[in-house]
Design a protein around this motif. Structure first.
Motif, PDB file in Angstrom:
ATOM      1  N   ASP A  48       0.712  -1.078   0.107  1.00  0.00           N
ATOM      2  CA  ASP A  48      -0.121  -0.185  -0.115  1.00  0.00           C
ATOM      3  C   ASP A  48       0.772   1.229   0.106  1.00  0.00           C
ATOM      4  OD1 ASP A  48      -2.197  -1.599  -0.013  1.00  0.00           O
ATOM      5  OD2 ASP A  48      -2.752  -1.374   2.182  1.00  0.00           O
ATOM      6  N   TRP A  49       2.084   1.122   0.607  1.00  0.00           N
ATOM      7  CA  TRP A  49       2.882   2.323   0.760  1.00  0.00           C
ATOM      8  C   TRP A  49       3.541   2.743  -0.660  1.00  0.00           C
ATOM      9  CZ3 TRP A  49       8.207   2.410   0.079  1.00  0.00           C
ATOM     10  CH2 TRP A  49       8.805   3.693   0.284  1.00  0.00           C
ATOM     11  N   ILE A  50       4.058   1.703  -1.320  1.00  0.00           N
ATOM     12  CA  ILE A  50       4.518   1.700  -2.511  1.00  0.00           C
ATOM     13  C   ILE A  50       3.518   2.193  -3.548  1.00  0.00           C
ATOM     14  CG2 ILE A  50       5.629   0.396  -4.471  1.00  0.00           C
ATOM     15  CD1 ILE A  50       6.439  -1.734  -2.358  1.00  0.00           C
ATOM     16  N   ALA A  51       2.434   1.792  -3.431  1.00  0.00           N
ATOM     17  CA  ALA A  51       1.248   2.267  -4.421  1.00  0.00           C
ATOM     18  C   ALA A  51       0.964   3.591  -4.251  1.00  0.00           C
ATOM     19  CB  ALA A  51      -0.105   1.549  -4.096  1.00  0.00           C
ATOM     20  N   ALA A  52       1.074   4.177  -2.830  1.00  0.00           N
ATOM     21  CA  ALA A  52       0.616   5.513  -2.534  1.00  0.00           C
ATOM     22  C   ALA A  52       1.766   6.380  -3.151  1.00  0.00           C
ATOM     23  CB  ALA A  52       0.541   5.716  -1.112  1.00  0.00           C
ATOM     24  N   GLU A  53       2.964   5.886  -2.809  1.00  0.00           N
ATOM     25  CA  GLU A  53       4.235   6.601  -3.464  1.00  0.00           C
ATOM     26  C   GLU A  53       4.275   6.801  -4.862  1.00  0.00           C
ATOM     27  OE1 GLU A  53       6.322   8.609  -1.907  1.00  0.00           O
ATOM     28  OE2 GLU A  53       5.392   8.177   0.281  1.00  0.00           O
ATOM     29  N   LEU A  54       3.810   5.742  -5.479  1.00  0.00           N
ATOM     30  CA  LEU A  54       3.785   5.904  -6.960  1.00  0.00           C
ATOM     31  C   LEU A  54       2.783   6.581  -7.657  1.00  0.00           C
ATOM     32  CD1 LEU A  54       4.564   2.039  -7.958  1.00  0.00           C
ATOM     33  CD2 LEU A  54       6.133   3.955  -8.368  1.00  0.00           C
ATOM     34  N   ASP A  55       1.575   6.722  -6.945  1.00  0.00           N
ATOM     35  CA  ASP A  55       0.352   7.484  -7.217  1.00  0.00           C
ATOM     36  C   ASP A  55       0.714   8.900  -7.389  1.00  0.00           C
ATOM     37  OD1 ASP A  55      -0.985   5.326  -8.043  1.00  0.00           O
ATOM     38  OD2 ASP A  55      -2.296   5.243  -6.056  1.00  0.00           O
ATOM     39  N   LEU A  56       1.679   9.407  -6.192  1.00  0.00           N
ATOM     40  CA  LEU A  56       2.109  10.777  -6.083  1.00  0.00           C
ATOM     41  C   LEU A  56       3.059  11.282  -7.055  1.00  0.00           C
ATOM     42  CD1 LEU A  56       2.537  10.691  -2.139  1.00  0.00           C
ATOM     43  CD2 LEU A  56       0.891  11.905  -3.581  1.00  0.00           C
ATOM     44  N   LEU A  57       3.777  10.439  -7.942  1.00  0.00           N
ATOM     45  CA  LEU A  57       4.518  10.803  -8.678  1.00  0.00           C
ATOM     46  C   LEU A  57       3.979  11.529 -10.029  1.00  0.00           C
ATOM     47  CD1 LEU A  57       6.983   7.810  -8.584  1.00  0.00           C
ATOM     48  CD2 LEU A  57       7.390   9.870  -7.561  1.00  0.00           C
ATOM     49  N   PRO A  58       4.488  12.668 -10.447  1.00  0.00           N
ATOM     50  CA  PRO A  58       4.203  13.221 -11.839  1.00  0.00           C
ATOM     51  C   PRO A  58       4.455  12.413 -13.006  1.00  0.00           C
ATOM     52  CG  PRO A  58       6.069  14.488 -10.971  1.00  0.00           C
ATOM     53  CD  PRO A  58       5.662  13.502  -9.745  1.00  0.00           C
ATOM     54  N   ARG A  59       3.954  12.577 -13.975  1.00  0.00           N
ATOM     55  CA  ARG A  59       4.195  11.520 -15.215  1.00  0.00           C
ATOM     56  C   ARG A  59       5.593  12.019 -15.858  1.00  0.00           C
ATOM     57  NH1 ARG A  59      -0.439  11.475 -19.569  1.00  0.00           N
ATOM     58  NH2 ARG A  59       1.036   9.937 -20.445  1.00  0.00           N
ATOM     59  N   SER A  60       6.100  12.980 -15.609  1.00  0.00           N
ATOM     60  CA  SER A  60       7.403  13.185 -15.898  1.00  0.00           C
ATOM     61  C   SER A  60       8.326  12.598 -15.286  1.00  0.00           C
ATOM     62  CB  SER A  60       7.816  14.716 -16.200  1.00  0.00           C
ATOM     63  OG  SER A  60       7.511  15.440 -14.759  1.00  0.00           O
ATOM     64  N   CYS A  61       8.209  12.022 -14.043  1.00  0.00           N
ATOM     65  CA  CYS A  61       9.273  11.368 -13.085  1.00  0.00           C
ATOM     66  C   CYS A  61       9.310   9.792 -13.357  1.00  0.00           C
ATOM     67  CB  CYS A  61       8.689  11.645 -11.570  1.00  0.00           C
ATOM     68  SG  CYS A  61       9.947  10.821 -10.424  1.00  0.00           S
ATOM     69  N   THR A  62      10.385   9.262 -13.659  1.00  0.00           N
ATOM     70  CA  THR A  62      10.515   7.790 -13.707  1.00  0.00           C
ATOM     71  C   THR A  62      10.762   6.948 -12.516  1.00  0.00           C
ATOM     72  OG1 THR A  62      11.283   8.383 -16.106  1.00  0.00           O
ATOM     73  CG2 THR A  62      11.603   6.229 -15.277  1.00  0.00           C
ATOM     74  N   PRO A  63       9.934   6.068 -12.220  1.00  0.00           N
ATOM     75  CA  PRO A  63      10.198   5.231 -11.127  1.00  0.00           C
ATOM     76  C   PRO A  63      11.130   3.960 -11.435  1.00  0.00           C
ATOM     77  CG  PRO A  63       8.017   4.738 -11.844  1.00  0.00           C
ATOM     78  CD  PRO A  63       8.524   5.782 -12.929  1.00  0.00           C
ATOM     79  N   VAL A  64      12.011   3.770 -10.395  1.00  0.00           N
ATOM     80  CA  VAL A  64      12.841   2.495 -10.841  1.00  0.00           C
ATOM     81  C   VAL A  64      12.924   2.043  -9.199  1.00  0.00           C
ATOM     82  CG1 VAL A  64      15.173   1.789 -11.098  1.00  0.00           C
ATOM     83  CG2 VAL A  64      14.365   3.616 -12.433  1.00  0.00           C
ATOM     84  N   LEU A  65      12.464   0.802  -9.228  1.00  0.00           N
ATOM     85  CA  LEU A  65      12.335   0.307  -7.786  1.00  0.00           C
ATOM     86  C   LEU A  65      12.883  -1.026  -7.882  1.00  0.00           C
ATOM     87  CD1 LEU A  65       8.572  -0.322  -6.148  1.00  0.00           C
ATOM     88  CD2 LEU A  65      10.295  -1.917  -6.149  1.00  0.00           C
ATOM     89  N   TYR A  66      13.789  -1.385  -6.640  1.00  0.00           N
ATOM     90  CA  TYR A  66      14.512  -2.238  -6.406  1.00  0.00           C
ATOM     91  C   TYR A  66      13.946  -2.821  -5.105  1.00  0.00           C
ATOM     92  CZ  TYR A  66      17.563  -5.385  -4.116  1.00  0.00           C
ATOM     93  OH  TYR A  66      18.286  -6.744  -3.445  1.00  0.00           O
TER      94      TYR A  66
END
Length: 218
Positions: A48-66
């Motif tokens: 749930d925490w990961i999902a919330a953080e991903l939802d907060l990112l603007p479209r111009s930001c690229t997530p990389v998750l290890y």
């Protein structure tokens, strides 16, 4: 808090990059029944925490998750008792991959990555084990994953476990590789405000602002 120090995200933003770098460490699946309820709650809170953080990112930001998921991904036990591949876009299915049953955090992370159109690039490009038992080298599993957006997979030049680095970093006094192996991804990236991949990557020109596109974005 529910994460108990198991997750962090660092945002890197400058003129050429806008990245959100996640590091998440899931607990191992418990062997005792009395610990399973707590494990499930912890996994659910972390996802749930990961999902919330991903939802907060603007479209111009690229997530990389290890993540050290401490669980398999992409295979479940069939009703007949054997292995069954899960139909998913998160990981390329291959019968030669380590048969590590998906039974907790792996399933939750796979579903989350499907929702956010992300891909386990390290496992798909180089499907080798990322953990070796310090007691018995023949006991191996793939539990460490590096996830990137699906669109970035086409611009990834290499990815997978770094076996020699893992051997150099291990604290176990054994000749064989033991414990976890770091995973990596090497990709080409340009900040382009959602337009197709920057022309500078193809023409080797200086990266320039597209002011028309910028004004449309504003």
């Amino acid at each position: 808090g529910p994460l108990q120090g198991r997750g962090m995200v660092v945002v890197v933003r400058n003129k050429l990059a806008y990245l959100a770098l996640f590091s998440v460490y899931f607990p191992p699946r418990p062997t005792l029944a009395k610990h399973r309820a707590h494990y499930k709650r912890t996994v659910r809170d972390m996802v749930d925490w990961i999902a919330a953080e991903l939802d907060l990112l603007p479209r111009s930001c690229t997530p990389v998750l290890y993540s050290d998921v401490n669980d398999g991904m992409g295979k479940v036990k069939s009703s007949e008792g054997g292995w069954k591949l899960v139909e998913t876009s998160v990981i390329n299915q291959d019968a030669s991959r380590p048969e590590h049953l998906e039974g907790g955090a792996g399933e939750q992370m796979r579903l989350l990555m499907e929702t956010h159109h992300m891909h386990a690039i390290s496992a798909s490009r180089d499907p080798r084990p990322t953990w070796y038992s310090p007691v018995d080298h023949s006991i191996q599993s793939m539990v460490d994953y590096l996830f990137v957006p699906d669109a970035l997979a086409h611009h990834t030049m290499s990815a997978g476990p770094l076996m020699q680095l893992g051997k150099a970093l291990q604290h176990v006094a054994k000749r064989e590789i033991a414990d976890h192996i770091p995973v990596h991804a090497n990709f080409r990236y340009a900040l382009d405000f959602g337009t197709p991949i920057c022309r500078a990557l193809n023409n080797e020109e200086e990266v320039r602002w597209d002011y028309d596109a910028l004004m449309v974005g504003l």
